[in-house]
Design a protein around this motif. Sequence first.
Motif, mmCIF file in Angstrom:
data_model
loop_
_atom_site.group_PDB
_atom_site.id
_atom_site.type_symbol
_atom_site.label_atom_id
_atom_site.label_comp_id
_atom_site.label_asym_id
_atom_site.label_seq_id
_atom_site.Cartn_x
_atom_site.Cartn_y
_atom_site.Cartn_z
ATOM 1 N N TYR A 182 52.428 42.072 68.100
ATOM 2 C CA TYR A 182 53.701 41.389 68.312
ATOM 3 C C TYR A 182 53.510 39.952 67.866
ATOM 4 N N GLU A 183 54.613 39.203 67.800
ATOM 5 C CA GLU A 183 54.505 37.878 67.201
ATOM 6 C C GLU A 183 54.441 36.783 68.259
ATOM 7 N N TRP A 184 54.036 35.592 67.816
ATOM 8 C CA TRP A 184 53.874 34.479 68.752
ATOM 9 C C TRP A 184 55.198 34.075 69.391
ATOM 10 N N GLY A 185 56.268 34.073 68.612
ATOM 11 C CA GLY A 185 57.529 33.540 69.129
ATOM 12 C C GLY A 185 58.290 34.472 70.060
ATOM 13 N N GLU A 186 57.728 35.639 70.365
ATOM 14 C CA GLU A 186 58.513 36.652 71.070
ATOM 15 C C GLU A 186 58.480 36.523 72.583
ATOM 16 N N ASN A 187 57.764 35.542 73.103
ATOM 17 C CA ASN A 187 57.705 35.364 74.552
ATOM 18 C C ASN A 187 57.094 36.584 75.258
ATOM 19 N N LEU A 188 56.071 37.155 74.633
ATOM 20 C CA LEU A 188 55.443 38.347 75.219
ATOM 21 C C LEU A 188 53.988 38.106 75.586
ATOM 22 N N LEU A 189 53.444 36.953 75.205
ATOM 23 C CA LEU A 189 52.007 36.723 75.366
ATOM 24 C C LEU A 189 51.573 36.789 76.826
ATOM 25 N N ALA A 190 52.257 36.035 77.698
ATOM 26 C CA ALA A 190 51.815 35.949 79.096
ATOM 27 C C ALA A 190 51.786 37.332 79.725
ATOM 28 N N PHE A 191 52.855 38.108 79.521
ATOM 29 C CA PHE A 191 52.935 39.449 80.124
ATOM 30 C C PHE A 191 51.781 40.326 79.652
ATOM 31 N N ASN A 192 51.575 40.332 78.341
ATOM 32 C CA ASN A 192 50.534 41.197 77.795
ATOM 33 C C ASN A 192 49.146 40.786 78.259
ATOM 34 N N LEU A 193 48.923 39.477 78.338
ATOM 35 C CA LEU A 193 47.598 39.010 78.743
ATOM 36 C C LEU A 193 47.305 39.438 80.184
ATOM 37 N N ILE A 194 48.314 39.311 81.061
ATOM 38 C CA ILE A 194 48.117 39.731 82.451
ATOM 39 C C ILE A 194 47.815 41.226 82.508
ATOM 40 N N SER A 195 48.553 42.022 81.722
ATOM 41 C CA SER A 195 48.297 43.467 81.690
ATOM 42 C C SER A 195 46.863 43.757 81.291
ATOM 43 N N THR A 196 46.376 43.022 80.300
ATOM 44 C CA THR A 196 45.015 43.270 79.824
ATOM 45 C C THR A 196 43.996 42.957 80.921
ATOM 46 N N ILE A 197 44.195 41.836 81.616
ATOM 47 C CA ILE A 197 43.276 41.480 82.704
ATOM 48 C C ILE A 197 43.274 42.585 83.768
ATOM 49 N N GLY A 198 44.483 43.039 84.124
ATOM 50 C CA GLY A 198 44.594 44.108 85.110
ATOM 51 C C GLY A 198 43.872 45.369 84.669
ATOM 52 N N ALA A 199 44.001 45.712 83.380
ATOM 53 C CA ALA A 199 43.363 46.931 82.885
ATOM 54 C C ALA A 199 41.854 46.867 83.066
ATOM 55 N N PHE A 200 41.275 45.681 82.821
ATOM 56 C CA PHE A 200 39.834 45.584 82.981
ATOM 57 C C PHE A 200 39.419 45.643 84.455
ATOM 58 N N MET A 201 40.310 45.181 85.329
ATOM 59 C CA MET A 201 40.020 45.357 86.758
ATOM 60 C C MET A 201 39.981 46.837 87.119
ATOM 61 N N MET A 202 40.922 47.600 86.567
ATOM 62 C CA MET A 202 40.897 49.047 86.820
ATOM 63 C C MET A 202 39.597 49.645 86.315
ATOM 64 N N GLY A 203 39.189 49.197 85.120
ATOM 65 C CA GLY A 203 37.936 49.680 84.550
ATOM 66 C C GLY A 203 36.768 49.376 85.488
ATOM 67 N N ALA A 204 36.750 48.162 86.052
ATOM 68 C CA ALA A 204 35.684 47.791 86.977
ATOM 69 C C ALA A 204 35.715 48.700 88.207
#
Lengths: 256, 640
Positions: B483-505
């Motif tokens: 997705y692109e920088w201007g789409e206002n999606l970065l914060a949401f996606n980054l939080i999802s990624t952090i959460g996914a690694f917590m699940m992995g842990a």
Amino acid sequence: MFIGFLDRLIGSMISIHMDKGRVAMKKILLLFTMLIVGGCQIRTLDPHSQMADDQAFLIYFSFAIMTVVMLVVFSLLFRFTWKYKETEKNKEDVPEEINDNKRLEISWTLIPVVLLAILAVPTVMITYEISPQATGDSTSANNNDSANHVHVTAERFNWTFEYENGKQSKDLVLPVGKSIVLHLQSADVIHSFWVPELGGKQDVIPGKEILYEVTPGKTGNFLGKCAEFCGMDHALMRFDTEIVSEEKYRRWLLDE
Amino acid sequence: MMTFNLLDEVLYMPSDVIAAWVLALLLGPAVLVWITRQRKWPVLWEYARTTNHRKVGTMYLLFGLLFFLRAGTDALIMRTQLAVPQNDFWVFQGEKYNEVFSTHGTMMIFFAAMPLLIGLMNIAVPLQIGARDLAFPFLNAVSFWLFLAGGLLFNLAFFLDSSPNAGWTAYTPLSTDTYTQTAGNDYYVFALQISGLGTTLTAVNMIVTILRHRAPGMSLTRMPLFAWATLITSFLILIAFPVLTIALFLLMFDRLFDTSFFSGEMGSPVYWQHLFWIFGHPEVYILALPAFGIFSDIISTFSRKKVFGYMAMVISLCLIGFLGFMVWAHHMFTVGLGPMANTFFAITTMLIAVPTGIKVFNWLFTMRNGIVRFTVPMLFAIAFIPTFVMGGVTGVMLSVAAADMQFHDTHFVVAHFHYTIIGSTILGIFAGIYYWYPKITGKILNRRLGLWHAGLFVTGFHLTFFIMHITGLNGMPRRTYTYEWGENLLAFNLISTIGAFMMGAGVLFFAWNIYTTHKSGEKASADPWQGRSLEWTVASPSPEHPFEKVPIVDQRDAFWYAKQSGRKLQVEKDPRPAPIAVYTIQPALMSMILLVMSIGLIYNWWLLALICGGFLLLMFLWRTWKDERRSLYEREEPDE
């Protein structure tokens, strides 16, 4: 016995609102308002057409009803696990068996039915109004002469828009306030046409022409995307949508 | 990407596949050496030939967990690629990313969730109803080996750099050979076909076991709810899986033999969607209902109370199963089926919320007035209720057809189905494994590690998927790798990624828990949880021949009430003969032949396929004229 139980139930519900649950309640309410206030930044909740407006209304409306359901379940769960947790004192007790309660069971069957019925009314009305049809069905769109027709062709991995005077472009340019009929066609696999601000998506299916009607209500620039997985560069299958004033649109059409 | 020159042919290999090969070549021999050193070959040989329900169930769990780890790794790869806009993580863009999410979905549904649930059914259901094994032990082994053959075939595709790449739904015409020429989607077709056959046979086995092998006195309405859920689920499988079989056969014909069921003048790509979802929606309930059963038993046990509204629970199981067949087109609101179909399927979908709501309130009121013990299985159950309810309410929001046109195929939908499937199935599987672990291994899983597992997994889960609702509403379609920088999606996606690694842990804590428990875990008694149903009357781990003395059941939760009044369950003097266990390599052999035959068909090596087909037929004939029960019949009826 039932009355006494219900009393306690309601009492406990109220006490939750008063103390322990207050923080949780506040959080949820805060989130709710954030969603609404922040709506102008959330693309599907920033409608620029009647259709998108109706859909945003349905999203809010269903969310509001469902929030009631969630609050009831969450508070009951919190209440029961807190109040009836095992302690050193009750560890060996055998609790009294209460295995059914006709009135409670009927109420948690009927109340959801009522809530769903309330939700079903606008659902049916709006769905009937905006569900698009394939050509060949008798549609008002075809007979609507005042509408602007744009032929949309989806092909892996780009979009082509052809206007009434034969002009082709890679971006979608539409006049504000005019009824538009998009003729969606696919040259290969299934794609899906989606500009969140203009309304929900419509699949583009090979061998079929589907009419998508929309009347843009406000000017603006929006990103359109293919929303049905279509292969390698599906993520890059985007287009710009520009809603402009009518004279600007006329000028753009004649522009080479 | 690396290039090799081999026999004048240029061979491209992406570096992730090379890494996997290197890892396999290093780990494989190490494991073989370890097995030899530990003198474990006889154990493996025994398990390869067993038909015992606990051992087959244990193998289901082991391989299910293995595939769960693989598919979970895929998820982490996706989340890493999506962490920031226009990311270039390793090789996972474009087609590679498509392969990863196709594999993730297919593996999780068919090779993780299904076998893990079936594994738990295998272990617990016969013990819960007082059966001495599944009705058809040989068939049960066949089912397991078919699942494993399908799973191996599916994973083989990755090592040969031809993973499926059309999503787990494999929508036509994208999945036909016109648009995806590589063997990937052939692997998809054959892997699902083989494992699906195994699942169907399991359903038959479970139905017969539950209907014919219950202990004396255990009427259907005295069965624990997990057994009930298994029964209903088996009927759903029996109806839904043949539809998938047909759809896969048609796709196979389109891909291999140039028919045009899903394209051209006569065919239509939309047929696939109908067939797939007529299977696919009941499949959702095939995954959810067993979890409901597990939670019903766990909540009742750890609240020291009978299940509240038992009959309502059973009826709502049936209703959910029935309605599950009438809602498939809610996956197709954007196809343009017309206003009539859209509203019809919107209403039927909403209706499912009613029996589901009944179940939720019954669970809550089972806890009410009870004594709630926060064991690890119970914590998973307590996490399940709000999680699943959130998945349920977004389900109702999605059923609003007009609004679904905005939600459809975005991360909102991704969030919804992870809330339902992880919320019910995966949490249910974890809870079930902690709960029945004593019956499986004779040991009890460590509580402290279990708390870490549950805490990290559930927190990580909500972090990953709650935010995805908003990501989707803000215009992020699923199955996109960037997705692109201007789409206002970065914060949401980054939080999802952090959460996914917590699940992995969290999952790592689970794996660590199994390892340490195996090494030095505490031994479990027959009834470590103060249980209510019959599985807690037999030793831990459950013996090869449980219920040498078949108990007589006089009420629901009979074992619990017997304990309360300080008596023992009465024993049947003249019980029904047990299903006969055999040691046989035939099931494994049959399935492996089927695997090789599939490879022959995938690569159009017709001769290989034909030879395998011949062998398979011979094996069927061999089995047809052999009946291990004959000696028993002869003993019973000496006159004939």
